[in-house]
Design a protein around this motif. Structure first.
Motif, mmCIF file in Angstrom:
data_model
loop_
_atom_site.group_PDB
_atom_site.id
_atom_site.type_symbol
_atom_site.label_atom_id
_atom_site.label_comp_id
_atom_site.label_asym_id
_atom_site.label_seq_id
_atom_site.Cartn_x
_atom_site.Cartn_y
_atom_site.Cartn_z
ATOM 1 N N LYS A 3 0.833 -1.198 0.000
ATOM 2 C CA LYS A 3 0.000 0.000 0.000
ATOM 3 C C LYS A 3 0.867 1.247 0.000
ATOM 4 O O LYS A 3 1.887 1.294 0.670
ATOM 5 C CB LYS A 3 -0.895 0.019 1.250
ATOM 6 N N ARG A 5 1.878 4.696 1.185
ATOM 7 C CA ARG A 5 1.682 5.431 2.425
ATOM 8 C C ARG A 5 1.661 6.927 2.178
ATOM 9 O O ARG A 5 2.457 7.447 1.412
ATOM 10 C CB ARG A 5 2.825 5.129 3.402
ATOM 11 N N ARG A 51 -13.308 -0.848 5.218
ATOM 12 C CA ARG A 51 -11.982 -0.911 5.828
ATOM 13 C C ARG A 51 -11.980 -1.574 7.200
ATOM 14 O O ARG A 51 -11.003 -1.489 7.940
ATOM 15 C CB ARG A 51 -11.389 0.501 5.920
ATOM 16 N N GLU A 53 -11.801 -4.743 8.106
ATOM 17 C CA GLU A 53 -10.764 -5.761 8.264
ATOM 18 C C GLU A 53 -9.387 -5.114 8.415
ATOM 19 O O GLU A 53 -8.545 -5.591 9.178
ATOM 20 C CB GLU A 53 -10.769 -6.712 7.072
ATOM 21 N N ASP A 54 -9.152 -4.021 7.694
ATOM 22 C CA ASP A 54 -7.881 -3.311 7.819
ATOM 23 C C ASP A 54 -7.703 -2.789 9.239
ATOM 24 O O ASP A 54 -6.596 -2.817 9.793
ATOM 25 C CB ASP A 54 -7.815 -2.136 6.831
ATOM 26 N N LEU A 55 -8.805 -2.313 9.825
ATOM 27 C CA LEU A 55 -8.731 -1.789 11.184
ATOM 28 C C LEU A 55 -8.402 -2.896 12.176
ATOM 29 O O LEU A 55 -7.643 -2.684 13.135
ATOM 30 C CB LEU A 55 -10.049 -1.108 11.559
ATOM 31 N N GLU A 56 -8.945 -4.078 11.960
ATOM 32 C CA GLU A 56 -8.633 -5.202 12.835
ATOM 33 C C GLU A 56 -7.154 -5.558 12.733
ATOM 34 O O GLU A 56 -6.521 -5.942 13.730
ATOM 35 C CB GLU A 56 -9.512 -6.403 12.485
ATOM 36 N N GLU A 57 -6.591 -5.443 11.537
ATOM 37 C CA GLU A 57 -5.155 -5.693 11.366
ATOM 38 C C GLU A 57 -4.344 -4.673 12.163
ATOM 39 O O GLU A 57 -3.303 -5.010 12.745
ATOM 40 C CB GLU A 57 -4.781 -5.621 9.887
ATOM 41 N N VAL A 58 -4.805 -3.436 12.188
ATOM 42 C CA VAL A 58 -4.122 -2.397 12.956
ATOM 43 C C VAL A 58 -4.148 -2.742 14.442
ATOM 44 O O VAL A 58 -3.149 -2.588 15.152
ATOM 45 C CB VAL A 58 -4.767 -1.017 12.721
ATOM 46 N N GLU A 73 -0.409 3.046 9.298
ATOM 47 C CA GLU A 73 -1.542 2.359 8.666
ATOM 48 C C GLU A 73 -2.839 3.122 8.900
ATOM 49 O O GLU A 73 -3.674 3.253 7.990
ATOM 50 C CB GLU A 73 -1.664 0.939 9.220
ATOM 51 N N TRP A 76 -2.915 6.004 6.675
ATOM 52 C CA TRP A 76 -3.216 5.555 5.315
ATOM 53 C C TRP A 76 -4.718 5.307 5.161
ATOM 54 O O TRP A 76 -5.324 5.698 4.148
ATOM 55 C CB TRP A 76 -2.438 4.280 5.010
ATOM 56 N N LEU A 77 -5.335 4.681 6.153
ATOM 57 C CA LEU A 77 -6.772 4.443 6.094
ATOM 58 C C LEU A 77 -7.550 5.752 6.030
ATOM 59 O O LEU A 77 -8.507 5.884 5.253
ATOM 60 C CB LEU A 77 -7.218 3.634 7.317
#
Length: 203
Positions: A3, A5, A51, A53-58, A73, A76-77
């Motif tokens: 991704k 940044r 987003r 799932e992306d937040l869960e990764e964070v 991250e 970036w989101l």
């Protein structure tokens, strides 16, 4: 695929701005009535829902001690979805935690304030005050933003603003499940409650 940044930049100050729904425009966050009819739930923009799932990764990054990576991250989101309330709340939490340094209260206030404003605009646009139960996952970011913002303004000695936030929270959920009023009382009596990361709170 990696991704791209964004460049580091200071987030919105938390003051009112054209983002999130200007004059005459529907706000980015809206509300709908619960099927039970006993309250309301926030409806987040599609870009925020996409987003999740992306937040869960964070959250996993933070749990693993990768705080700087998590901050990048989250930025970036937000570069693709500036009205993602939960991302603002997490950045506010990270600014207060600040891992070894003094809390960056101004930075945290900006993030919490922007998330709080998104929810406030949605409620004002719908001409309702509540109830907005914190037990609903979609409402949780607003309650967390309110608690963080109350902590910040109390630290900055803006007591009337902190009291106003506590009163609003009670309109949303009489139980005040995140203990905003109790937190303010503890601060005023000389205590130092820890805000803690949203990822460690019950959802």
């Amino acid at each position: 695929m990696a991704k791209k940044r964004p460049q580091r930049r200071r987030p919105n100050s938390g003051k009112r701005s054209g983002r999130g729904g200007g004059k005459g425009r529907a706000p980015a966050v809206s509300v709908r009535k619960l099927s039970s009819g006993n309250g309301w739930v926030l409806v987040h923009p599609r870009c925020a829902v996409d987003r999740t799932e992306d937040l869960e990764e964070v959250r996993l990054m933070i749990d693993g001690g990768e705080h700087e990576v998590a901050i990048e991250e989250l930025r970036w989101l937000l570069s693709g979805c500036s009205d993602m309330m939960a991302a603002h709340v997490l950045l506010g939490d990270l600014a207060i935690e600040n891992f070894g340094a003094e809390p960056d209260v101004d930075l945290a206030r900006g993030h919490y304030g922007y998330a709080y404003e998104l929810g406030d605009k949605a409620l004002r646009h719908a001409k309702i005050t509540g109830p907005l139960p914190a037990s609903q996952p979609a409402n949780r970011p607003l309650h967390e933003a309110a608690r963080g913002l109350a902590w910040c303004v109390e630290e900055l000695r803006h007591r009337a603003v902190a009291d106003e936030i506590a009163a609003r929270v009670r309109e949303w959920d009489r139980a005040d499940p995140l203990g905003v009023a109790a937190m303010i009382d503890l601060l005023r009596s000389g205590g130092r409650p820890v805000i803690g990361l949203s990822m460690n709170k019950n959802h």
